[in-house]
Enzyme design. Sequence first.
Site, PDB file in Angstrom:
ATOM      1  N   TRP A  21      12.399  50.136  38.870  1.00  0.00           N
ATOM      2  CA  TRP A  21      12.901  51.504  39.060  1.00  0.00           C
ATOM      3  C   TRP A  21      11.251  52.196  38.930  1.00  0.00           C
ATOM      4  CZ3 TRP A  21      16.532  54.825  35.683  1.00  0.00           C
ATOM      5  CH2 TRP A  21      16.592  55.947  36.163  1.00  0.00           C
ATOM      6  N   TYR A  60      14.216  54.328  44.832  1.00  0.00           N
ATOM      7  CA  TYR A  60      13.162  54.072  43.483  1.00  0.00           C
ATOM      8  C   TYR A  60      11.840  54.597  44.310  1.00  0.00           C
ATOM      9  CZ  TYR A  60      16.479  51.616  40.927  1.00  0.00           C
ATOM     10  OH  TYR A  60      17.809  51.397  40.118  1.00  0.00           O
ATOM     11  N   TYR A 205      22.015  46.664  33.201  1.00  0.00           N
ATOM     12  CA  TYR A 205      20.625  47.428  33.274  1.00  0.00           C
ATOM     13  C   TYR A 205      20.485  48.340  32.127  1.00  0.00           C
ATOM     14  CZ  TYR A 205      22.958  52.090  35.128  1.00  0.00           C
ATOM     15  OH  TYR A 205      23.951  53.301  35.419  1.00  0.00           O
ATOM     16  N   LEU A 208      17.065  48.041  27.219  1.00  0.00           N
ATOM     17  CA  LEU A 208      16.243  49.041  26.183  1.00  0.00           C
ATOM     18  C   LEU A 208      16.654  50.404  26.231  1.00  0.00           C
ATOM     19  CD1 LEU A 208      12.942  47.323  27.283  1.00  0.00           C
ATOM     20  CD2 LEU A 208      14.397  46.811  25.611  1.00  0.00           C
ATOM     21  N   LYS A 216       9.386  52.498  20.051  1.00  0.00           N
ATOM     22  CA  LYS A 216       7.934  53.563  20.289  1.00  0.00           C
ATOM     23  C   LYS A 216       8.265  54.948  20.161  1.00  0.00           C
ATOM     24  CE  LYS A 216       7.917  53.539  25.252  1.00  0.00           C
ATOM     25  NZ  LYS A 216       7.117  52.991  26.570  1.00  0.00           N
ATOM     26  N   ARG A 231      13.250  61.440  31.813  1.00  0.00           N
ATOM     27  CA  ARG A 231      13.323  61.277  30.471  1.00  0.00           C
ATOM     28  C   ARG A 231      13.204  62.552  29.657  1.00  0.00           C
ATOM     29  NH1 ARG A 231      10.676  55.592  28.895  1.00  0.00           N
ATOM     30  NH2 ARG A 231       9.040  56.762  30.307  1.00  0.00           N
ATOM     31  N   ALA A 286      10.158  47.349  33.453  1.00  0.00           N
ATOM     32  CA  ALA A 286       8.548  47.322  32.949  1.00  0.00           C
ATOM     33  C   ALA A 286       7.696  48.183  33.802  1.00  0.00           C
ATOM     34  CB  ALA A 286       8.146  46.268  32.474  1.00  0.00           C
ATOM     35  N   ARG A 287       6.789  48.715  33.587  1.00  0.00           N
ATOM     36  CA  ARG A 287       5.540  49.254  34.461  1.00  0.00           C
ATOM     37  C   ARG A 287       4.376  48.858  34.120  1.00  0.00           C
ATOM     38  NH1 ARG A 287       6.566  55.562  33.110  1.00  0.00           N
ATOM     39  NH2 ARG A 287       5.132  55.610  34.740  1.00  0.00           N
ATOM     40  N   GLN A 291       4.144  44.896  29.038  1.00  0.00           N
ATOM     41  CA  GLN A 291       5.635  45.352  28.758  1.00  0.00           C
ATOM     42  C   GLN A 291       6.447  44.003  29.188  1.00  0.00           C
ATOM     43  OE1 GLN A 291       6.302  48.972  30.626  1.00  0.00           O
ATOM     44  NE2 GLN A 291       5.778  50.196  28.878  1.00  0.00           N
TER      45      GLN A 291
HETATM   46  N1  LIG Z   1      21.989  50.536  39.146  1.00  0.00           N
HETATM   47  C1  LIG Z   1      21.686  51.702  38.611  1.00  0.00           C
HETATM   48  O1  LIG Z   1      22.358  52.846  38.721  1.00  0.00           O
HETATM   49  C2  LIG Z   1      20.530  51.547  37.429  1.00  0.00           C
HETATM   50  C3  LIG Z   1      20.319  52.688  36.868  1.00  0.00           C
HETATM   51  C4  LIG Z   1      19.312  52.438  35.949  1.00  0.00           C
HETATM   52  C5  LIG Z   1      18.360  51.284  36.089  1.00  0.00           C
HETATM   53  N2  LIG Z   1      18.631  50.148  36.510  1.00  0.00           N
HETATM   54  C6  LIG Z   1      17.748  49.086  36.854  1.00  0.00           C
HETATM   55  O2  LIG Z   1      17.850  48.509  35.549  1.00  0.00           O
HETATM   56  C7  LIG Z   1      16.367  48.486  35.273  1.00  0.00           C
HETATM   57  C8  LIG Z   1      16.113  48.740  33.887  1.00  0.00           C
HETATM   58  O3  LIG Z   1      16.618  49.993  33.491  1.00  0.00           O
HETATM   59  P1  LIG Z   1      15.699  51.108  33.093  1.00  0.00           P
HETATM   60  O4  LIG Z   1      14.275  50.810  33.681  1.00  0.00           O
HETATM   61  O5  LIG Z   1      16.270  52.230  33.159  1.00  0.00           O
HETATM   62  O6  LIG Z   1      15.520  50.824  31.481  1.00  0.00           O
HETATM   63  P2  LIG Z   1      14.913  49.907  30.254  1.00  0.00           P
HETATM   64  O7  LIG Z   1      14.618  48.426  30.920  1.00  0.00           O
HETATM   65  O8  LIG Z   1      15.934  50.047  29.311  1.00  0.00           O
HETATM   66  O9  LIG Z   1      13.448  50.403  29.755  1.00  0.00           O
HETATM   67  C9  LIG Z   1      12.310  50.046  30.706  1.00  0.00           C
HETATM   68  C10 LIG Z   1      11.367  51.137  30.327  1.00  0.00           C
HETATM   69  O10 LIG Z   1      11.131  51.069  29.045  1.00  0.00           O
HETATM   70  C11 LIG Z   1       9.558  50.927  28.757  1.00  0.00           C
HETATM   71  N3  LIG Z   1       9.267  49.742  28.171  1.00  0.00           N
HETATM   72  C12 LIG Z   1       9.768  48.180  28.514  1.00  0.00           C
HETATM   73  N4  LIG Z   1       8.953  47.605  27.749  1.00  0.00           N
HETATM   74  C13 LIG Z   1       8.443  48.014  27.015  1.00  0.00           C
HETATM   75  C14 LIG Z   1       7.983  47.563  25.926  1.00  0.00           C
HETATM   76  N5  LIG Z   1       8.030  46.073  25.468  1.00  0.00           N
HETATM   77  N6  LIG Z   1       7.177  48.536  24.812  1.00  0.00           N
HETATM   78  C15 LIG Z   1       7.222  49.713  25.209  1.00  0.00           C
HETATM   79  N7  LIG Z   1       8.047  50.158  26.146  1.00  0.00           N
HETATM   80  C16 LIG Z   1       8.662  49.420  27.188  1.00  0.00           C
HETATM   81  C17 LIG Z   1       8.907  51.377  29.833  1.00  0.00           C
HETATM   82  O11 LIG Z   1       8.779  52.833  30.315  1.00  0.00           O
HETATM   83  P3  LIG Z   1       7.901  53.384  29.514  1.00  0.00           P
HETATM   84  O12 LIG Z   1       6.417  52.837  29.352  1.00  0.00           O
HETATM   85  O13 LIG Z   1       7.317  54.726  30.725  1.00  0.00           O
HETATM   86  O14 LIG Z   1       8.141  54.224  28.288  1.00  0.00           O
HETATM   87  C18 LIG Z   1      10.037  50.683  30.732  1.00  0.00           C
HETATM   88  O15 LIG Z   1       9.998  51.571  32.151  1.00  0.00           O
HETATM   89  C19 LIG Z   1      15.771  49.352  36.192  1.00  0.00           C
HETATM   90  O16 LIG Z   1      14.170  49.277  36.584  1.00  0.00           O
HETATM   91  C20 LIG Z   1      16.591  49.269  37.368  1.00  0.00           C
HETATM   92  O17 LIG Z   1      16.139  47.968  38.188  1.00  0.00           O
HETATM   93  C21 LIG Z   1      19.565  50.244  37.698  1.00  0.00           C
END
Ligand SMILES: NC(=O)c1ccc[n+]([C@@H]2O[C@H](COP(=O)([O-])OP(=O)(O)OC[C@H]3O[C@@H](n4cnc5c(N)ncnc54)[C@H](OP(=O)(O)O)[C@@H]3O)[C@@H](O)[C@H]2O)c1
Length: 323
Positions: A21, A60, A205, A208, A216, A231, A286-287, A291
């Site tokens: 995403w 996305y 999903y 984190l 952080k 956010r 992850a971006r 990460q």
């Molecule tokens: N089906 C749906 O409706 C839906 C909705 C949401 C998500 N998703 C899917 O689920 C995936 C994951 O969810 P998500 O991206 O919302 O949230 P997440 O996995 O809970 O958090 C990811 C974000 O946290 C930060 N991050 C990740 N690892 C880190 C680390 N080791 N240290 C510090 N910061 C870290 C990064 O953003 P920053 O660096 O910008 O902080 C990253 O983009 C999405 O990419 C998507 O594929 C699906």
Amino acid sequence: MKTRQLGTNGPDITEIGLGAWAIGGSWTWGWGHQEDDASHNTIMESLEQGINWIDTAPVYGLGHSETLVGQTLKDRRQSVIIATKCGLRWDDQRRVTNNLHPASIRKECEDSLRRLQTDYIDLYQIHWPHKNVPIEDSWGQMTRLQEEGKVRYIGVSNFDVELLQRCESISHVNSLQPPYSMIKRDIEAEILPWCEENGVGVIAYSPLQSGLLTGKFSADFLETLAEDDWRRAGNNPYFSDPLFSATIQFVEQLQPIAAAYEKSVAELAIAWTLAHSAVTAAIAGARKAEQIAANAGGSGWDISSEHLTQIADLYEQMIAPTL
Ligand SMILES: NC(=O)c1ccc[n+]([C@@H]2O[C@H](COP(=O)([O-])OP(=O)(O)OC[C@H]3O[C@@H](n4cnc5c(N)ncnc54)[C@H](OP(=O)(O)O)[C@@H]3O)[C@@H](O)[C@H]2O)c1
């Protein structure tokens, strides 16, 4: 990385998948500016870490995430499982609307195949339910796409039990993609037991909680996010008080538990989602390459039952009262 089978008849997927995403870059629900090179490196690093699947969606970055995934994986298509979605369309003004009409799903599938530079999608999912079309019509089209071989497995996201049942009565739902984290647990009551009973794989999903469970975050850190990072919008309960402050304190209490395993809080948060018997895998967003490298250690180990109880108690004391 350890794998698990997705539901009763799905592919073997690694316990962690890469969520694509944030790499979509700027759009209404984006995470602020993102360099394509960083996204490319993140995808490559996820493969380096042994991750064998990536979750993306057309919406996305309004096509950008899928395009990047396609460009990066075109020479190694066979070795990666690509999951994408349908049901959210956009117009010339970049306005996003729900559309689950069968013809729209077919058009979206063709567009995704083109952007992903492939002739099949491994897992095709309905992104969000919507009442504009009976779900039987939409799921019927998903089933036809599977029969035609354009998609190998079909799933849904953000569905409740009633909708899951209606789909399952037509053809098997290979997977559900719900939100699930230490601080977002609503699916535990009905949805996860139903999936387990019906052989539906669960790919959780936001394990984190969009970065909150990495350790952080602080009020000051929130201010440093890009202006167009969703956010910062101020309308999401997880990034607003009282839940935001409660989560920061909750994460502090998790630090010693994570340290007991020589893990980070992010790895603990991922391992926690994987501890539920109904969950197949976690989609970690992850971006940056570092990460996903840091998060890969969320797979392959178990949290003790004592620590799971301690985490449950902390949740009841610190998070539940704010929900
Ligand atoms: N089906 C749906 O409706 C839906 C909705 C949401 C998500 N998703 C899917 O689920 C995936 C994951 O969810 P998500 O991206 O919302 O949230 P997440 O996995 O809970 O958090 C990811 C974000 O946290 C930060 N991050 C990740 N690892 C880190 C680390 N080791 N240290 C510090 N910061 C870290 C990064 O953003 P920053 O660096 O910008 O902080 C990253 O983009 C999405 O990419 C998507 O594929 C699906």
